[in-house]
Design an enzyme around this catalytic site. Sequence first.
Site, mmCIF file in Angstrom:
data_model
loop_
_atom_site.group_PDB
_atom_site.id
_atom_site.type_symbol
_atom_site.label_atom_id
_atom_site.label_comp_id
_atom_site.label_asym_id
_atom_site.label_seq_id
_atom_site.Cartn_x
_atom_site.Cartn_y
_atom_site.Cartn_z
ATOM 1 N N ASN A 67 55.456 25.450 57.341
ATOM 2 C CA ASN A 67 56.264 25.924 58.469
ATOM 3 C C ASN A 67 55.556 25.859 59.815
ATOM 4 O O ASN A 67 55.849 26.648 60.697
ATOM 5 C CB ASN A 67 56.667 27.389 58.228
ATOM 6 C CG ASN A 67 57.672 27.538 57.120
ATOM 7 O OD1 ASN A 67 58.210 26.548 56.621
ATOM 8 N ND2 ASN A 67 57.929 28.768 56.720
ATOM 9 N N SER A 101 60.011 27.270 52.474
ATOM 10 C CA SER A 101 60.055 28.046 51.223
ATOM 11 C C SER A 101 61.466 28.114 50.680
ATOM 12 O O SER A 101 61.678 28.143 49.465
ATOM 13 C CB SER A 101 59.601 29.490 51.474
ATOM 14 O OG SER A 101 58.225 29.629 51.317
#
Lengths: 213, 442
Positions: free
Chosen positions: B293, B380
């Site tokens: 991320n 995720s």
Amino acid sequence: MRPRHLLAAACVAALFLAKPPAASAGGFAIDAQGGYFSIAAKDSAEAVLGSSGFGTFGGGLSYTFGKGIFVHAGVRVASRDGERVFVADPAGEVFKLGHPVSFRLVPVEFTLGYRFGRFGSFTPYIGVGGGVTSVKEESTVAGITEKESQSKGSGHARIGLEFGKKALRFAVEAQWSTVPDAIGVGGVSKIYGESNVGGFTILGKVIFTTARD
Amino acid sequence: MKLVSVVAGGLLALGFATGLASQADPQVFFMVRSERRPAPVYKPDQVIVGFATTSSQALAERAAREIGAVQMRRSLFGGRYLVTLVDGQDVPAALARLRAMPEVEYAEPNGIVRAYLSPNDEFYRYQWHMRLIGAERTWDIQRGDPSVVVAVLDTGIAYEDYGPFRKAPDWGGTPFVTGFNVFSGSNHANDDNFHGTHVASTIAEAANNSIGATGLCFGCALMPVKVLDADGEGTYFDVAEGLDYAIDFTQNGQKTVKVINLSLGGDGTSTTVTRAIDRAVAQGITVVAAAGNDGEDSVSFPASYASVIAVGAVDGRKQRAPYSNYGSALDVVAPGGDLDRNDDNDQYPDGVLQQTFSPTRARLEGRYDVFGYFFVEGTSEATPHVAAIAALLYHQGIKDPTAIRKAIESTAEDLGGSGRDDQFGYGLVRPAEALKGLGINK
């Protein structure tokens, strides 16, 4: 040796061994035919259909001219059922996924041929020609049926041996055909790099003719 | 780089649950996305040591003593050790000394992995991410089967009533096989963070039970494996322990784990982890991991490892999510959401919606029973979509991890430049297309 090479060798041998036909009145004939077709796109067919061999049947109409030249128009059907698969690469394992598939070929063929002189009750013949082959694939996945059909130009060569002298005759025939660019844009045929749905056919024929040899 | 959850204060707080969210009146939680802050990339006082197979326990202990180790923990699954150094000892120096020893096969830092997260909440009509990948058509074809187990290596799962932990309300009949907690060594892999429950719910939250949201492979079984702690952190040693547990797990003499989901990642690489992944793939297990991320041109580890399917994130417009890592190691993208957007005009930000419990209540009060449906964004959240697809494909008949990967890649919707590119990999996953397989020419 590939089937088409065998067929070419047989044609050459026939030209050397056969004698010219006796003059005859010529005439029409109709035939019913059935046999076995082995498709050129062998890997694709074996993956999805479980075999590269198809049963095939059909019929035709011919006219023999007085000097042994004949024209023939015929149509056959070759179809087989299988299931959709996944193949990661040409050397990879084939994973069967359980969704039914049917694959059907309908070649319409026009042949220009030559009948040699008779050996006893046997008359050899050869021919070449072209036509159009309809290729149809249909599969159903969870209730939704997808169909794909197209027609492609084809070419072929054949050699046969006819038995009989009267109106009802029998023949066996071997044929090599090519139907290029009919597949290969998707499915397993793209992975295997196969595009030709022609192949090698062995046929038995039952012929009813008006010709007088 | 470290990910930190930050509650949105007065920003988007529509409502916070005070107990178990009722089915009729689900509580909606808004969490702002995670922020990054510098963090160590490996444990400052630990190293992982692999000894040659001929080395004895005594040799290993002697090696540890020579570098001044204060503690040595042997793996439950093999000949690797987690060595804790004395305070102030330099990891690179310890590694250099260990690597010079003939009985040491390899030695490496114990890299830190973290959950890629950022939360929020509610119901199927808000699950734009399922629609984006054609989930309903997928379920016409395949819904998964309990014989296919997906191991979720994460913060655990709210899957049982045990001590202060409670089973989340929307598991329905989803089966759970015996889990593993690498921190306690027990079989109670309860979630004390929220992340693992949310990730697992994307895979197998119950469907058609009139409550909550749904997972993509809701017929599959889940294995909770806790490798991340309450802060969403773990180490490569922990991940390898979890991998080995999942790989070796048997049910009635059968190895039933077919997919491993790793919604986590860290910096660098790890021999310890890659060896475990190699072993998993060799045993027919598909390993899927989050790209990370950081919004950088660099896919995190272990997603960057070639044997792993690396998953990036897109938003509801099929645009790369701003936080999603990209690069040459990226394989595919899946919905990961963007909480700054509401492209489906449903009044809620476009995170991935699944059940979990309130991370705030868990952190502040130690309560793990305040369940709700949360919108979360991150790679995720994209990753379990792909893990679910891998499980569906396995049950459909594709039994080989390489073939599963190829099926997912070759049927993806090409986004960005023509063909594979670094922003989207092979594109957005299309599970129904993958499950259809191939005919002769179509």
